[in-house]
Scaffold this motif. Structure first.
Motif, short mmCIF file in Angstrom:
data_model
loop_
_atom_site.label_atom_id
_atom_site.label_comp_id
_atom_site.label_asym_id
_atom_site.label_seq_id
_atom_site.Cartn_x
_atom_site.Cartn_y
_atom_site.Cartn_z
N TYR A 8 0.80 -1.16 -0.03
CA TYR A 8 0.00 0.13 -0.06
C TYR A 8 0.77 1.28 -0.08
CZ TYR A 8 1.04 0.11 5.11
OH TYR A 8 1.47 0.25 6.29
N LEU A 9 0.28 2.37 -0.40
CA LEU A 9 0.93 3.60 -0.31
C LEU A 9 -0.02 4.48 0.61
CD1 LEU A 9 1.85 4.23 -4.03
CD2 LEU A 9 3.33 3.45 -2.23
N ALA A 10 0.49 5.32 1.30
CA ALA A 10 -0.23 6.20 2.23
C ALA A 10 0.16 7.64 2.30
CB ALA A 10 -0.26 5.46 3.69
N SER A 11 -0.44 8.68 2.50
CA SER A 11 -0.04 9.97 2.38
C SER A 11 -0.75 10.61 3.92
CB SER A 11 -0.71 10.98 1.18
OG SER A 11 -0.30 12.18 1.44
N PHE A 12 0.02 11.40 4.43
CA PHE A 12 -0.20 11.81 5.68
C PHE A 12 -0.31 13.47 5.68
CE2 PHE A 12 1.63 7.76 6.49
CZ PHE A 12 0.80 7.32 7.71
N GLY A 13 -0.19 13.93 4.50
CA GLY A 13 -0.21 15.39 4.29
C GLY A 13 0.75 15.98 3.72
N GLY A 14 1.86 15.26 3.64
CA GLY A 14 3.21 16.17 3.37
C GLY A 14 3.80 15.56 1.94
N ASP A 15 5.15 15.98 1.69
CA ASP A 15 5.72 15.60 0.55
C ASP A 15 5.70 14.06 0.32
OD1 ASP A 15 5.63 18.03 -0.63
OD2 ASP A 15 7.60 18.69 0.17
N ASP A 16 6.22 13.31 1.44
CA ASP A 16 6.48 12.03 1.48
C ASP A 16 5.34 11.11 1.30
OD1 ASP A 16 9.35 12.44 1.68
OD2 ASP A 16 9.23 12.87 3.81
N GLY A 77 -2.06 20.25 9.30
CA GLY A 77 -1.53 20.86 8.26
C GLY A 77 -2.80 21.31 7.23
N ALA A 78 -2.37 21.69 6.14
CA ALA A 78 -3.53 22.03 5.36
C ALA A 78 -3.98 21.32 4.27
CB ALA A 78 -3.13 23.44 4.45
N MET A 79 -3.20 20.23 3.98
CA MET A 79 -3.37 19.31 3.07
C MET A 79 -4.95 18.51 3.02
SD MET A 79 -1.71 16.14 1.03
CE MET A 79 -0.26 17.22 0.38
N THR A 80 -5.67 18.31 2.01
CA THR A 80 -7.00 17.60 2.41
C THR A 80 -6.56 16.18 1.88
OG1 THR A 80 -7.79 18.11 -0.04
CG2 THR A 80 -8.22 19.81 1.50
N ALA A 81 -7.81 15.42 1.99
CA ALA A 81 -7.70 13.91 1.91
C ALA A 81 -7.79 14.11 0.36
CB ALA A 81 -8.93 13.26 2.44
N ASP A 82 -8.54 14.70 -0.48
CA ASP A 82 -8.71 14.72 -1.87
C ASP A 82 -7.14 14.92 -2.61
OD1 ASP A 82 -11.30 14.02 -1.94
OD2 ASP A 82 -11.93 16.01 -2.43
N GLU A 83 -6.63 16.09 -2.01
CA GLU A 83 -5.26 16.04 -2.47
C GLU A 83 -4.17 15.09 -2.14
OE1 GLU A 83 -4.99 21.16 -1.76
OE2 GLU A 83 -4.77 19.74 -0.20
N ALA A 84 -4.31 14.41 -1.04
CA ALA A 84 -3.53 13.51 -0.85
C ALA A 84 -3.84 12.20 -1.47
CB ALA A 84 -3.78 12.84 0.85
#
Length: 189
Positions: A8-16, A77-84
Motif C-alpha cells: 500500500y501507499l499512504a499520504s499523511f499530508g506532506g511531500d513524502d 496541516g492544510a492538505m486535504t484528503a482529496d489532495e492526498a
C-alpha cells in the motif's frame, strides 16, 4: 511470510508517501490504524515478493516509517484528503518505472481505502495539539479519531490529543482535587 500480502501507499499530508505491506487477511486494518489522509492498496502477491517491492520503493524515495509527532503535525496541516489521494494516484503511475519488470505482475489499479475522516475535516474547524502533561486534566467531547490522534471539542475549539503519548503513563479516570487543563496556545486565525 509466504502468505498473500498487500502493498500500500499512504499520504499523511506532506511531500513524502509511505510504502508498507500487510498480510492480506488483515484487509485494510493496518492502513486504517496508521491514520493517513489517504491510502491505497497497489499490489497483491506472495509475501516475499511484496516485501521486496516495498524495499525497492523505499530505496526509490518512498518512506517505510514515520514518527507519530510528524504524522500529527501533517494531519494538523492544510492538505486535504482529496489532495492526498491525487498524490497517491500520481505516485502509482510511476511504480512500473521504479520496479523491475518481474514485479509488474502483482501491481494492480489502486484501490483507495475508505478511511475515517478527521474531526478537523468533518467539522470544518482547525485544531491545535493538546499536549499530554503530568498532573493535567484532559476533558471535552470526542468528535473524531484518526490513527493515534483523538479529536476533542472543548469550549469553542477542537484539540488533537496524541494517544501514543499516554503509553506508560498512569491515568486517573476519576481525578479528585483541583483540575488543571493543559496549557494550549490557540491560533489567531
Amino acid at each position: 511470510c509466504n502468505s498473500t500480502h498487500t502493498l500500500y501507499l499512504a499520504s499523511f499530508g506532506g511531500d513524502d508517501l509511505k510504502v508498507g505491506t500487510t498480510v492480506d487477511v488483515r484487509g485494510d486494518a493496518r492502513l486504517v490504524e496508521q491514520g493517513p489522509l489517504a491510502g491505497a492498496r497497489v499490489a497483491l502477491g506472495p509475501g516475499p515478493q511484496i516485501k521486496q517491492m516495498e524495499h525497492i520503493l523505499s530505496q526509490a524515495g518512498f518512506i517505510e516509517a514515520m514518527r507519530r509527532s510528524r504524522k500529527l503535525a501533517l494531519l494538523l496541516g492544510a492538505m486535504t484528503a482529496d489532495e492526498a489521494s491525487v498524490r497517491i494516484q500520481e505516485a502509482v503511475e510511476t511504480l512500473p518505472n521504479l520496479l523491475p519488470a518481474a514485479y509488474h505482475q502483482w501491481l494492480h489499479e489502486p484501490v483507495f481505502v475508505e478511511l475515517p475522516v478527521s474531526a478537523q475535516q468533518s467539522r470544518g474547524m482547525s485544531s491545535t495539539e493538546m499536549p499530554v502533561q503530568a498532573g493535567r486534566w484532559l476533558d471535552g467531547v470526542v468528535v473524531g479519531a484518526v490513527g493515534h490522534v483523538l479529536y476533542v471539542a472543548q469550549d469553542a475549539a477542537v484539540f488533537a490529543v496524541d494517544l501514543g503519548a499516554l503509553k506508560a503513563r498512569m491515568i486517573d479516570l476519576a481525578p479528585i482535587g483541583p483540575r488543571k487543563r493543559p496549557e494550549v496556545q490557540l491560533g489567531l486565525f
